[in-house]
Design a protein around this motif. Sequence first.
Motif, PDB file in Angstrom:
ATOM      1  N   ASP A  18       0.833  -1.207   0.000  1.00  0.00           N
ATOM      2  CA  ASP A  18       0.000   0.000   0.000  1.00  0.00           C
ATOM      3  C   ASP A  18       0.868   1.258   0.000  1.00  0.00           C
ATOM      4  O   ASP A  18       0.603   2.203  -0.741  1.00  0.00           O
ATOM      5  N   ARG A  19       1.887   1.251   0.828  1.00  0.00           N
ATOM      6  CA  ARG A  19       2.803   2.407   0.890  1.00  0.00           C
ATOM      7  C   ARG A  19       3.560   2.563  -0.427  1.00  0.00           C
ATOM      8  O   ARG A  19       3.715   3.670  -0.936  1.00  0.00           O
ATOM      9  N   ASN A  21       2.596   1.617  -3.462  1.00  0.00           N
ATOM     10  CA  ASN A  21       1.683   2.145  -4.483  1.00  0.00           C
ATOM     11  C   ASN A  21       1.418   3.632  -4.286  1.00  0.00           C
ATOM     12  O   ASN A  21       1.359   4.394  -5.258  1.00  0.00           O
ATOM     13  N   ALA A  22       1.272   4.058  -3.038  1.00  0.00           N
ATOM     14  CA  ALA A  22       1.038   5.482  -2.764  1.00  0.00           C
ATOM     15  C   ALA A  22       2.260   6.313  -3.164  1.00  0.00           C
ATOM     16  O   ALA A  22       2.112   7.385  -3.779  1.00  0.00           O
ATOM     17  N   GLU A  25       2.467   6.606  -6.916  1.00  0.00           N
ATOM     18  CA  GLU A  25       1.472   7.564  -7.393  1.00  0.00           C
ATOM     19  C   GLU A  25       1.938   8.999  -7.169  1.00  0.00           C
ATOM     20  O   GLU A  25       1.813   9.853  -8.053  1.00  0.00           O
ATOM     21  N   VAL A  26       2.491   9.268  -5.996  1.00  0.00           N
ATOM     22  CA  VAL A  26       3.010  10.613  -5.702  1.00  0.00           C
ATOM     23  C   VAL A  26       4.142  10.946  -6.661  1.00  0.00           C
ATOM     24  O   VAL A  26       4.217  12.050  -7.207  1.00  0.00           O
TER      25      VAL A  26
END
Length: 90
Positions: A18-19, A21-22, A25-26
């Motif tokens: 999850d981290r 992927n975030a 994205e950033v």
Amino acid sequence: MRHCSVQVRGLLTREELDRYNALIEVGHFLEEHKRYDLVAPVQKEIDILILPAIERLKEKSRQRDRDTEEYLRRKALEQELAKLAEEDDD
């Protein structure tokens, strides 16, 4: 942004993934806005985040090597025993 391999991603925990992927994205958002000065620290965070998964992948490889070595050792022993049994029959 540089992605890690599918193998490494497969060994990330749910929280790490999850981290990851975030952060990706950033990073992509920053690249789209040509903020390359901020992309580097995000990429560095990704590189640090995936280190445990890389170690897990290396350990899987080492375990596979140990398993292969044990299999080959067992196979050689079986062949030696078969050879001895054959000699006893003669």
